[in-house]
Design a protein around this motif. Sequence first.
Motif, PDB file in Angstrom:
ATOM      1  N   LEU A   1      -4.079  -3.578   2.165  1.00 45.21           N
ATOM      2  CA  LEU A   1      -3.784  -4.508   3.249  1.00 45.21           C
ATOM      3  C   LEU A   1      -2.282  -4.688   3.476  1.00 45.21           C
ATOM      4  CD1 LEU A   1      -6.430  -7.307   2.605  1.00 45.21           C
ATOM      5  CD2 LEU A   1      -6.447  -5.560   4.392  1.00 45.21           C
ATOM      6  N   PHE A   2      -1.471  -4.307   2.488  1.00 46.08           N
ATOM      7  CA  PHE A   2      -0.025  -4.399   2.687  1.00 46.08           C
ATOM      8  C   PHE A   2       0.459  -3.447   3.793  1.00 46.08           C
ATOM      9  CE2 PHE A   2      -0.218  -6.422  -1.459  1.00 46.08           C
ATOM     10  CZ  PHE A   2       0.742  -7.412  -1.351  1.00 46.08           C
ATOM     11  N   ILE A   3      -0.395  -2.512   4.196  1.00 49.86           N
ATOM     12  CA  ILE A   3      -0.024  -1.638   5.297  1.00 49.86           C
ATOM     13  C   ILE A   3       0.116  -2.428   6.597  1.00 49.86           C
ATOM     14  CG2 ILE A   3      -2.347  -1.036   6.046  1.00 49.86           C
ATOM     15  CD1 ILE A   3       0.631   1.362   5.745  1.00 49.86           C
ATOM     16  N   LEU A   4      -0.526  -3.622   6.641  1.00 45.96           N
ATOM     17  CA  LEU A   4      -0.380  -4.474   7.825  1.00 45.96           C
ATOM     18  C   LEU A   4       1.077  -4.873   8.028  1.00 45.96           C
ATOM     19  CD1 LEU A   4      -3.492  -6.807   7.398  1.00 45.96           C
ATOM     20  CD2 LEU A   4      -3.232  -4.875   8.963  1.00 45.96           C
ATOM     21  N   ALA A   5       1.763  -5.198   6.928  1.00 47.06           N
ATOM     22  CA  ALA A   5       3.180  -5.551   7.046  1.00 47.06           C
ATOM     23  C   ALA A   5       4.000  -4.371   7.550  1.00 47.06           C
ATOM     24  CB  ALA A   5       3.707  -6.038   5.698  1.00 47.06           C
ATOM     25  N   VAL A   6       3.632  -3.156   7.106  1.00 48.47           N
ATOM     26  CA  VAL A   6       4.339  -1.961   7.578  1.00 48.47           C
ATOM     27  C   VAL A   6       4.118  -1.754   9.072  1.00 48.47           C
ATOM     28  CG1 VAL A   6       4.514   0.544   7.336  1.00 48.47           C
ATOM     29  CG2 VAL A   6       4.241  -0.895   5.314  1.00 48.47           C
TER      30      VAL A   6
END
Length: 359
Positions: A152-157
């Motif tokens: 889910l940290f890909i959302l920040a990317v």
Amino acid sequence: MDAIQASHSKQQAKKPGNTSPSSKQSPPPTRSNIFKKLWHWWSAFTGPKKDTFPTDIFAQEQLRRARLVSALLILVVIVVALLILSATVRSLWIPTIILLVGGVVIAFCNRAGHTTLSSIFYVLLVDVALVGFFYFKPVPALSSGNMTGLDLFILAVLVGGVILPKGLIPFSGILQVLLICVIFFSRPHDASLTELIQRAGNDYVALMPTLVLHVVGTTLAWLHAWSVERALIRASQAEELAEARSELSQQALLITKQKQRLEEGISSILEAHRQIAAGNLAARAPVHEDQELWQIGHALNLMLMRIQQQAQDYRSLQATYKEIDQLINVFGEARAERRPALPPVRTPLAQRLLVVLRR
């Protein structure tokens, strides 16, 4: 026959195209207009005013990113609403509070015109919310199912690739990788995750798919921002070239008009010279201050006035000389015993002489 015409007129009256303008009703407001008004209200509440940005391309790009931040804040509102509905789970309280407070801070920064700062805060808000979820969840140990949660940290990317400047996107990707590593190595592992790591061989191999996902996502986000920047540069160059062409065309138009006025001034002065050469000393060159040769025309008119005055003085002098000569001849030919018949005179000097002679 009259009945057929009456029925035909009734059929024409029933057609929709034959209705009178007064019978037409205004269409009801559509949903798109309602959504447009809502968006204008939301962008005015969470974003800067459009008039505060200059009209150049890069300033308009900053305005576009500010509008995107306002649009992404809608997602924060939706997520907060969904988390409030799940308020029975205590582990979701802290992420909910973080998202709510962070969204308010981002809205204030974006409304003040600090677009880059609000973009950074948005990326950090996503990171803090995800980190809070992993650190305050009911079961502290990480499981094999949490490996997909780290994705889910890909959302920040993705969010950073949309609203951050190009130079900050790699740092955003590095931050996501560091946060994933910190969470993975600092939190305890349960049996399922330990078994997954053993099958993979070591911790890094088990974490590699998540890291690769974020590296590839960061690269794609940076390439997208780079292509947008290049497009802006080309658009700016095209705009500058268009402005230069417009300025050159205006200068060419001014030169053409100036040349036309110059030709008109030369033609009028030449026409005045032709009339003077023909003996017309009353000719004058037209004088307009919007023409380039108006000073030459004015000087020519002054010279013609002086020449005309001198010509008049010369004619007056000739007439005076002629009348005095006539008076001298009359007195010379007259007899001594007779008073001569004096001729009429018109010039002032001859009239004065005639008055003296009559005494």
